[in-house]
Design a protein around this motif. Structure first.
Motif, PDB file in Angstrom:
ATOM      1  N   ALA A 279      52.005  18.289  61.654  1.00  0.00           N
ATOM      2  CA  ALA A 279      51.510  18.288  60.269  1.00  0.00           C
ATOM      3  C   ALA A 279      51.265  19.713  59.794  1.00  0.00           C
ATOM      4  N   GLU A 280      50.682  20.521  60.681  1.00  0.00           N
ATOM      5  CA  GLU A 280      50.397  21.918  60.339  1.00  0.00           C
ATOM      6  C   GLU A 280      51.689  22.721  60.210  1.00  0.00           C
ATOM      7  N   ALA A 281      52.635  22.469  61.121  1.00  0.00           N
ATOM      8  CA  ALA A 281      53.881  23.237  61.132  1.00  0.00           C
ATOM      9  C   ALA A 281      54.805  22.881  59.970  1.00  0.00           C
ATOM     10  N   THR A 282      54.671  21.662  59.438  1.00  0.00           N
ATOM     11  CA  THR A 282      55.561  21.248  58.344  1.00  0.00           C
ATOM     12  C   THR A 282      54.914  21.422  56.976  1.00  0.00           C
ATOM     13  N   ALA A 283      53.679  21.880  56.956  1.00  0.00           N
ATOM     14  CA  ALA A 283      52.975  22.052  55.679  1.00  0.00           C
ATOM     15  C   ALA A 283      53.694  23.093  54.824  1.00  0.00           C
ATOM     16  N   PRO A 284      53.716  22.888  53.516  1.00  0.00           N
ATOM     17  CA  PRO A 284      54.382  23.873  52.659  1.00  0.00           C
ATOM     18  C   PRO A 284      53.645  25.204  52.694  1.00  0.00           C
ATOM     19  N   PRO A 285      54.366  26.306  52.509  1.00  0.00           N
ATOM     20  CA  PRO A 285      53.694  27.609  52.541  1.00  0.00           C
ATOM     21  C   PRO A 285      52.696  27.727  51.392  1.00  0.00           C
ATOM     22  N   PRO A 286      51.641  28.483  51.590  1.00  0.00           N
ATOM     23  CA  PRO A 286      50.639  28.621  50.518  1.00  0.00           C
ATOM     24  C   PRO A 286      51.235  29.303  49.293  1.00  0.00           C
ATOM     25  N   ARG A 287      50.685  28.981  48.131  1.00  0.00           N
ATOM     26  CA  ARG A 287      51.175  29.589  46.901  1.00  0.00           C
ATOM     27  C   ARG A 287      50.859  31.072  46.915  1.00  0.00           C
ATOM     28  N   PRO A 288      51.772  31.900  46.400  1.00  0.00           N
ATOM     29  CA  PRO A 288      51.517  33.347  46.416  1.00  0.00           C
ATOM     30  C   PRO A 288      50.317  33.693  45.535  1.00  0.00           C
ATOM     31  N   ARG A 289      49.561  34.670  45.975  1.00  0.00           N
ATOM     32  CA  ARG A 289      48.358  35.068  45.257  1.00  0.00           C
ATOM     33  C   ARG A 289      48.740  35.851  44.010  1.00  0.00           C
ATOM     34  N   ARG A 290      48.126  35.465  42.917  1.00  0.00           N
ATOM     35  CA  ARG A 290      48.348  36.219  41.680  1.00  0.00           C
ATOM     36  C   ARG A 290      47.324  37.332  41.612  1.00  0.00           C
ATOM     37  N   PRO A 291      47.778  38.569  41.570  1.00  0.00           N
ATOM     38  CA  PRO A 291      46.801  39.660  41.535  1.00  0.00           C
ATOM     39  C   PRO A 291      45.991  39.620  40.236  1.00  0.00           C
ATOM     40  N   THR A 292      44.688  39.764  40.396  1.00  0.00           N
ATOM     41  CA  THR A 292      43.820  39.732  39.221  1.00  0.00           C
ATOM     42  C   THR A 292      43.377  41.149  38.885  1.00  0.00           C
ATOM     43  N   ARG A 293      43.079  41.378  37.631  1.00  0.00           N
ATOM     44  CA  ARG A 293      42.625  42.709  37.216  1.00  0.00           C
ATOM     45  C   ARG A 293      41.106  42.744  37.183  1.00  0.00           C
ATOM     46  N   ILE A 294      40.562  43.898  37.556  1.00  0.00           N
ATOM     47  CA  ILE A 294      39.115  44.068  37.478  1.00  0.00           C
ATOM     48  C   ILE A 294      38.766  44.270  36.000  1.00  0.00           C
ATOM     49  N   PRO A 295      37.816  43.487  35.468  1.00  0.00           N
ATOM     50  CA  PRO A 295      37.448  43.654  34.054  1.00  0.00           C
ATOM     51  C   PRO A 295      36.984  45.090  33.773  1.00  0.00           C
ATOM     52  N   ARG A 296      37.366  45.587  32.616  1.00  0.00           N
ATOM     53  CA  ARG A 296      37.078  46.975  32.259  1.00  0.00           C
ATOM     54  C   ARG A 296      35.574  47.261  32.274  1.00  0.00           C
ATOM     55  N   GLY A 297      34.796  46.320  31.745  1.00  0.00           N
ATOM     56  CA  GLY A 297      33.346  46.501  31.686  1.00  0.00           C
ATOM     57  C   GLY A 297      32.740  46.661  33.061  1.00  0.00           C
ATOM     58  N   LEU A 298      33.267  45.888  34.028  1.00  0.00           N
ATOM     59  CA  LEU A 298      32.760  45.929  35.396  1.00  0.00           C
ATOM     60  C   LEU A 298      33.027  47.298  36.015  1.00  0.00           C
ATOM     61  N   ASN A 299      34.236  47.793  35.781  1.00  0.00           N
ATOM     62  CA  ASN A 299      34.623  49.090  36.337  1.00  0.00           C
ATOM     63  C   ASN A 299      33.775  50.206  35.725  1.00  0.00           C
ATOM     64  N   GLU A 300      33.579  50.133  34.415  1.00  0.00           N
ATOM     65  CA  GLU A 300      32.780  51.169  33.738  1.00  0.00           C
ATOM     66  C   GLU A 300      31.343  51.156  34.245  1.00  0.00           C
ATOM     67  N   ARG A 301      30.800  49.953  34.449  1.00  0.00           N
ATOM     68  CA  ARG A 301      29.426  49.840  34.947  1.00  0.00           C
ATOM     69  C   ARG A 301      29.314  50.452  36.343  1.00  0.00           C
ATOM     70  N   ARG A 302      30.310  50.176  37.194  1.00  0.00           N
ATOM     71  CA  ARG A 302      30.314  50.710  38.557  1.00  0.00           C
ATOM     72  C   ARG A 302      30.331  52.246  38.524  1.00  0.00           C
ATOM     73  N   LEU A 303      31.172  52.818  37.673  1.00  0.00           N
ATOM     74  CA  LEU A 303      31.271  54.275  37.585  1.00  0.00           C
ATOM     75  C   LEU A 303      29.971  54.884  37.050  1.00  0.00           C
ATOM     76  N   ARG A 304      29.360  54.171  36.079  1.00  0.00           N
ATOM     77  CA  ARG A 304      28.092  54.653  35.507  1.00  0.00           C
ATOM     78  C   ARG A 304      27.005  54.681  36.585  1.00  0.00           C
ATOM     79  N   GLU A 305      26.935  53.609  37.402  1.00  0.00           N
ATOM     80  CA  GLU A 305      25.935  53.533  38.479  1.00  0.00           C
ATOM     81  C   GLU A 305      26.182  54.600  39.541  1.00  0.00           C
ATOM     82  N   LYS A 306      27.458  54.868  39.829  1.00  0.00           N
ATOM     83  CA  LYS A 306      27.802  55.916  40.804  1.00  0.00           C
ATOM     84  C   LYS A 306      27.317  57.279  40.306  1.00  0.00           C
TER      85      LYS A 306
END
Length: 145
Positions: free
Chosen positions: A102-129
């Protein structure tokens, strides 16, 4: 105890055909006292993966590829000897084989869609740094005495 003898379902409507399973029994090591010397309780279950017609072609190719290191001439073998009774070892071996397939015949996992880091989150991180580095810089070069 109700076992699961009978059709061993891999997934959906696909089952392991009883006719294609090869059982071998031998004496098992381990506990059992005098009983163990006379009974063939170890079970080896073999299944010809390369020659089977029970699996869909896609599954078969997938399983042959994924289990390549466990196959000997296209045959997969599963051993079970943890129980004292041959019957329970048979059940365990069959369950193991179906789980493996069952494990060996299972379909391969769906490819991961890369997600973008929200701009606000990145700006906040840089501000805190920046604040943190400012705090540390303010601690330097002081003569506290």
């Amino acid at each position: 105890m109700g076992g699961m003898s009978g059709p061993y379902v891999i997934r959906g409507s696909v089952c392991l055909p009883e006719a294609e399973l090869v059982w071998r029994f031998s004496r098992s090591s381990g506990p059992g006292g005098q009983h163990v010397n006379t009974s063939d309780s170890q079970v080896e279950l073999r299944f010809d993966l390369a020659g089977t017609t029970a699996l869909p072609e896609v599954w078969k190719e997938r399983a042959l590829e994924r289990l390549a290191n466990r196959l000997v001439d296209g045959v997969i073998a599963v051993r079970s000897s943890e129980h004292r009774s041959q019957w329970r070892n048979r059940e365990t071996a069959a369950v193991r084989l179906t789980a493996l397939l069952a494990e060996a015949t299972a379909p391969p996992p769906r490819p991961r869609r890369p997600t973008r880091i929200p701009r606000g989150l990145n700006e906040r991180r840089l501000r805190e740094k920046k604040q943190r580095s400012e705090t540390k810089r303010n601690r330097q070069g002081r003569d506290w005495s």
